[in-house]
Write a protein that holds these residues in place. Structure first.
Motif, PDB file in Angstrom:
ATOM      1  N   PHE B   8       0.825  -1.213   0.000  1.00  0.00           N
ATOM      2  CA  PHE B   8       0.000   0.000   0.000  1.00  0.00           C
ATOM      3  C   PHE B   8       0.854   1.255   0.000  1.00  0.00           C
ATOM      4  O   PHE B   8       0.395   2.333  -0.356  1.00  0.00           O
ATOM      5  CB  PHE B   8      -0.954  -0.012   1.194  1.00  0.00           C
ATOM      6  N   PRO B  11       1.779   3.578  -3.798  1.00  0.00           N
ATOM      7  CA  PRO B  11       1.224   4.874  -4.238  1.00  0.00           C
ATOM      8  C   PRO B  11       1.220   5.924  -3.137  1.00  0.00           C
ATOM      9  O   PRO B  11       1.179   7.116  -3.420  1.00  0.00           O
ATOM     10  CB  PRO B  11      -0.206   4.532  -4.648  1.00  0.00           C
ATOM     11  N   LEU B  12       1.276   5.469  -1.877  1.00  0.00           N
ATOM     12  CA  LEU B  12       1.097   6.415  -0.777  1.00  0.00           C
ATOM     13  C   LEU B  12       2.317   7.315  -0.603  1.00  0.00           C
ATOM     14  O   LEU B  12       2.182   8.511  -0.326  1.00  0.00           O
ATOM     15  CB  LEU B  12       0.835   5.639   0.507  1.00  0.00           C
ATOM     16  N   SER B  43       9.298   3.415  -3.341  1.00  0.00           N
ATOM     17  CA  SER B  43       8.234   2.703  -4.048  1.00  0.00           C
ATOM     18  C   SER B  43       8.817   1.715  -5.034  1.00  0.00           C
ATOM     19  O   SER B  43       8.352   0.572  -5.157  1.00  0.00           O
ATOM     20  CB  SER B  43       7.352   3.690  -4.812  1.00  0.00           C
ATOM     21  N   ILE B  76      -5.961  -2.871  -2.890  1.00  0.00           N
ATOM     22  CA  ILE B  76      -4.821  -3.004  -3.773  1.00  0.00           C
ATOM     23  C   ILE B  76      -4.739  -4.428  -4.266  1.00  0.00           C
ATOM     24  O   ILE B  76      -5.118  -5.384  -3.562  1.00  0.00           O
ATOM     25  CB  ILE B  76      -3.503  -2.601  -3.077  1.00  0.00           C
ATOM     26  N   ALA B 122       2.091   9.198  -8.009  1.00  0.00           N
ATOM     27  CA  ALA B 122       1.196   8.569  -7.030  1.00  0.00           C
ATOM     28  C   ALA B 122      -0.086   8.105  -7.701  1.00  0.00           C
ATOM     29  O   ALA B 122      -0.546   6.976  -7.500  1.00  0.00           O
ATOM     30  CB  ALA B 122       0.889   9.561  -5.913  1.00  0.00           C
ATOM     31  N   SER B 123      -0.669   8.972  -8.546  1.00  0.00           N
ATOM     32  CA  SER B 123      -1.940   8.600  -9.176  1.00  0.00           C
ATOM     33  C   SER B 123      -1.753   7.431 -10.120  1.00  0.00           C
ATOM     34  O   SER B 123      -2.584   6.530 -10.196  1.00  0.00           O
ATOM     35  CB  SER B 123      -2.522   9.769  -9.955  1.00  0.00           C
ATOM     36  N   SER B 126      -1.352   4.341  -8.210  1.00  0.00           N
ATOM     37  CA  SER B 126      -2.633   3.937  -7.631  1.00  0.00           C
ATOM     38  C   SER B 126      -3.563   3.390  -8.699  1.00  0.00           C
ATOM     39  O   SER B 126      -4.354   2.477  -8.459  1.00  0.00           O
ATOM     40  CB  SER B 126      -3.230   5.135  -6.902  1.00  0.00           C
ATOM     41  N   SER B 130      -4.902  -0.531  -8.201  1.00  0.00           N
ATOM     42  CA  SER B 130      -6.263  -0.627  -7.664  1.00  0.00           C
ATOM     43  C   SER B 130      -6.891  -1.961  -8.033  1.00  0.00           C
ATOM     44  O   SER B 130      -6.633  -2.512  -9.095  1.00  0.00           O
ATOM     45  CB  SER B 130      -7.118   0.520  -8.176  1.00  0.00           C
ATOM     46  N   GLN B 135     -11.966   2.653  -8.293  1.00  0.00           N
ATOM     47  CA  GLN B 135     -10.724   3.270  -7.832  1.00  0.00           C
ATOM     48  C   GLN B 135      -9.818   3.541  -9.025  1.00  0.00           C
ATOM     49  O   GLN B 135      -9.152   4.579  -9.090  1.00  0.00           O
ATOM     50  CB  GLN B 135     -10.054   2.323  -6.843  1.00  0.00           C
ATOM     51  N   SER B 139      -8.272   7.227 -10.117  1.00  0.00           N
ATOM     52  CA  SER B 139      -6.868   7.489 -10.411  1.00  0.00           C
ATOM     53  C   SER B 139      -6.702   7.934 -11.854  1.00  0.00           C
ATOM     54  O   SER B 139      -5.859   8.773 -12.179  1.00  0.00           O
ATOM     55  CB  SER B 139      -6.053   6.233 -10.177  1.00  0.00           C
TER      56      SER B 139
END
Lengths: 100, 670, 100
Positions: B8, B11-12, B43, B76, B122-123, B126, B130, B135, B139
């Protein structure tokens, strides 16, 4: 013994006279008099019912109504006087500066 | 704790970096570039470890989800498909961030740049990670927003601002189709459950959707006399979204204009990652596409057409970045074609398409970064003013030539020796041959071969015009700083060797996403449902078929060398306003004239203006009418307001009397 | 005879002249009166049959006075304030600017 309907009828007639006067007169003093008339017709009713119920409360309130009528008349005449001073007449239908 | 528990964070961390950079970046040196670089590097390490873990043991798919509200969830999902994408995106993004510290060093709004790119990363991560379509859509919109912000990064330039708007509005058409697809899908799934969805079932999760495919395929609605299969409708709407995002014909018009942004943005968003989101979407929902009649045909034909259509325009462009932009569109067409030929080869299509996607990300990011390096050093991106840059910038030139060879697909067929582009593009073209042999039509194959020739011509034209020959104008120049050349070298290494080293492993790994993993799809069974006949894939194509892509690639190289390197043909004659073919290509098939001048201005703007005027007048009339009516009514009614108390008393008494009479009458009657 | 007829005509004419502009008011007042009278006649009044008669003291003033100063003393006091303020106000209004 006089039936209560007659008192009420008298009150109604007086009220109608007052109403008629109030609706048709243009003179402020007369209109105030007519209002007094209507008020007093209500007083007649109060006294009549009070008597026919054997209860004095109605008559007490009649006194109060008379006092209130005095107050109302005092204010009314005072207003009429100031109107008269401003416009030199007391025809209330001509007093329309706040209209529209 | 297993590494998967930290998935997780992928993307965070960039999202956190976005916030930090946005608020603190101004005060830090280099616009706070260190924050996103560290975050994305983390990441990348996590995704790499997960991918390696999955390679060891493909069963260990990471799937965590939490209930969001009602029947929707957030979660995720890292299966092989997502894992390789995550690794690629974080890797390319990391390199480009490092490169940007050099490239953007003169810009005063650096912190904004790094904040926006880390939000984009990040997007995008994500989007990939997803586990449900909603979701993914959120994104999807976020990357669209970041793309808009970054294309318009130099918003002081009117061209950049309008390009940003164009990109946003054009992709919006696709996004609306995607959203419509989700809505239809949701409604159908809701109907399948009869509106009573058990607790703990999140109907938009991919595995839930996939498990309902046979029921969805059975639904159909008559539209204009045709029975429209719901699955076909949904997948085509999804594909519409992919067309918008991935710049397929006819929604590709925004991508060349998007080159107004910084070159690093073009490399990151408009070459390597965001534009592949559409391909990823189709790959992710591949079981739906293969079960939907006709959908894959549309994908294959449109992909092949886009590949050649963009390649023809790439030949005549004089702007370094625009050539690359058309090349990107063309390569995205190849990827779509690679997915479309799944109609013949089944789930393997996902493997070859994503393989090409990854390879393309490496060599196209490299091409863009090299172009950026040239532009950074020389200050122009008009190829006609360049020439002989190789002498000034040897590293850039060398890496760019490697990338060009990869793009042109040079290698030895039958073995896995060759540049990365060769391995993957060859696989797609072979699959297109199988697709044709299998009764899908020869159109995609022929177009893809022709596009391969054109690809080779335009990219070597770029190389020869830019790096060789004599300088056409006097330009200063110097090799770029290490922060720029090191990422170039790393990417060049990948462009050179990644394909050759991983091909066998990779294809199997990704192709089995839908077979032996998280979901166990019966791909041949689904293909039956979609009416596709899968061919047994064996390497028994004629030798000419194997060699043809390489032959055309080399031929393109030679043509470009003869024409632009040796100058045996006088191009001035060919490149003129009098040559109708050149004119047509140079004016980009008059798309601009057709789409902008005719469609937008004549049809949309004037239509809107006309409708607006009509509506305006209508409303005007209504408003006037209401006003006048009120005024008239007021004029009439105010006569009652005499201001004379007696009249009021009269009316009150009359009213009371009439009311009493009315009540008496009513009581009598009742 | 002539004189008498003339007088009657005169009265009728003057009555007509008096009422002609007031015909609407009169109609309304009569309508109201009719309604009240009809409803008075149509109602059965729950009245006592015999008025309470105290032969020693026919007046009920003592009772009224007791009521005023015991049960209804609060309204009485309130009324006195109202009356007083009405008087003050009336004097103030009627006096006008000239008195200042």
């Amino acid at each position: 013994m006089i039936p209560v309907e007659l008192y009420i009828g008298l009150a109604a007639v007086i009220f109608a006279i007052g109403l008629f006067g109030f609706m048709t007169q243009r003179n402020g003093v007369r209109m105030l008099m007519c209002v007094e008339l209507m008020l007093n017709s209500a007083n007649i009713n109060l006294v009549a019912f009070s008597s026919y119920h054997g209860n004095l409360t109605g008559q007490v309130f009649t006194l109060y109504v008379i006092a209130l009528a005095a107050a109302e008349a005092a204010i009314g005449f005072a207003i009429l006087m100031s109107i008269f001073r401003m416009k030199d007449m007391i025809d209330l239908d001509k007093i329309n500066v706040l209209r529209w | 704790m297993a590494i998967g528990d930290y998935a997780f964070l992928i993307p965070l961390l960039p999202a956190l970096a976005f916030v930090l950079t946005f608020f603190l970046g101004k005060k830090l040196p280099n616009g706070g570039a260190i924050i996103p670089i560290v975050a994305i590097a983390t990441s990348f390490v996590i995704s790499l470890l997960i991918t390696l873990g999955l390679l060891q043991n493909p069963e260990q798919v990471i799937n965590q989800s939490v209930s969001w509200f009602a029947m929707l969830n957030l979660g995720i999902l890292v299966d092989p498909l997502a894992a390789v994408m995550l690794t690629m995106v974080s890797f390319v993004s990391l390199l480009i961030h490092i490169y940007s510290t050099g490239y953007m060093s003169h810009d005063r709004a650096q912190y904004r740049y790094f904040a926006e790119t880390s939000l984009f990363t990040a997007s995008m991560l994500s989007l990939i990670i997803s586990d449900n379509i909603l979701q993914l859509f959120i994104s999807w919109e976020l990357v669209g927003l970041c793309s808009y912000l970054l294309i318009g990064f130099w918003y002081q330039k009117p061209a950049a601002a309008s390009a940003a708007k164009k990109a946003f509005l054009t992709t919006r058409i696709g996004d609306v189709m995607f959203l419509a697809g989700i809505v239809v899908l949701f409604a159908d799934l809701f109907r399948l459950y009869n509106g009573a969805i058990p607790d703990g079932i999140f109907i938009l999760k991919f595995d839930e959707i996939f498990s309902q495919i046979p029921q969805l395929a059975a639904m159909s609605t008559p539209v204009l006399g045709f029975q429209v299969n719901h699955l076909t409708l949904i997948t085509l709407l999804f594909f519409g979204g992919a067309v918008g995002k991935s710049g397929q014909f006819p929604l590709h018009v925004w991508l060349p204009d998007a080159m107004e942004g910084p070159t690093t943005v073009s490399a990151l968003i408009h070459a390597a990652t965001m534009v592949t989101a559409g391909v990823y979407l189709v790959a992710r929902t591949f079981p739906m596409f293969i079960a939907a009649p006709d959908s894959l045909m549309v994908v294959a034909y449109l992909g092949a057409f886009t590949a050649i259509f963009a390649a023809t325009m790439g030949i005549v462009m004089n702007d370094l970045k625009r050539v690359l932009a058309y090349s990107t569109i063309s390569q995205l067409g190849y990827m779509m074609l690679g997915l479309g030929v799944g109609a013949a080869i089944g789930a393997e299509a996902v493997g070859i398409s994503i393989f090409h996607l990854i390879n393309h990300a490496f060599f196209k990011a490299l091409l863009f970064l090299c172009a950026g390096s040239v532009i950074h050093a020389v200050g122009t991106h008009d190829m006609r003013q360049l020439g002989g840059v190789a002498k000034v910038m040897p590293i850039t030139a060398a890496t760019m030539i490697i990338a060009a060879l990869a793009l042109a697909g040079i290698g030895i067929p039958g073995t896995s020796i060759g540049f990365s582009g060769f391995i993957s593009k060859d696989a797609i073209i072979e699959a297109a041959y199988l697709f044709g042999e299998n009764g899908g039509g020869w159109f995609p194959y022929v177009l893809s071969i022709a596009a391969a020739l054109l690809t080779s011509i335009y990219i070597f034209r770029l190389i020869f015009m830019t790096f060789f020959g004599k300088p056409r104008t006097a330009y200063g120049g110097h090799e770029s700083p290490a922060s720029m050349t090191i990422p170039l070298s790393i990417l060049a290494l990948f462009a050179l060797a990644f394909g050759a080293l991983t091909t066998e492993r990779f294809n199997k790994f990704v192709s089995e996403t839908f077979v032996n993993n998280f979901v166990h799809m019966d791909i041949p069974g689904l293909a039956e449902l979609g009416g596709y006949h899968l061919a047994a894939h064996a390497g028994h194509e004629p030798l000419i078929i194997l060699w043809l892509p390489v032959i055309v690639g080399v031929a393109g190289l030679l043509i470009a060398y003869l024409v632009y390197g040796m100058r045996i043909v006088n191009m001035d004659k060919l490149v003129s306003r009098n040559n109708p073919v050149y004119k047509l290509l140079y004016n980009r098939y008059y798309q601009n004239a057709i789409l902008t001048n005719f469609l937008s201005i004549k049809v949309v703007y004037e239509g809107l203006a006309f409708a607006g005027r009509a509506v305006d007048r209508g409303f005007d009339w209504i408003v006037d009418w209401i006003g006048n009516i009120s005024l008239d009514a007021g004029d009439a009614l105010r006569q009652f307001q005499t201001g004379v108390v007696q009249n009021y008393a009269m009316i009150v008494i009359t009213g009371v009397s009439l009311l009493v009479i009315l009540i008496a009458v009513v009581r009598e009657v009742l | 005879m002539l004189n008498k007829q003339f007088t009657i005509m005169q009265i009728i004419t003057s009555v007509y002249r008096f009422f002609r502009p007031r015909i609407v008011g009169m109609v309304i007042a009569l309508l109201f009166l009719a309604i009240v009278l009809v409803s008075v006649i149509g109602t059965s009044w729950p009245a006592i049959d015999q008025l309470p008669q105290n032969l020693d003291d026919q007046s009920n003033i003592k009772g009224i006075g007791l009521l005023i100063f015991t049960e209804f003393v609060v309204p009485f006091e309130l009324l006195s304030i109202v009356l007083l303020s009405a008087m003050v106000g009336a004097i103030y209004i009627a006096k006008g600017e000239a008195g200042r």
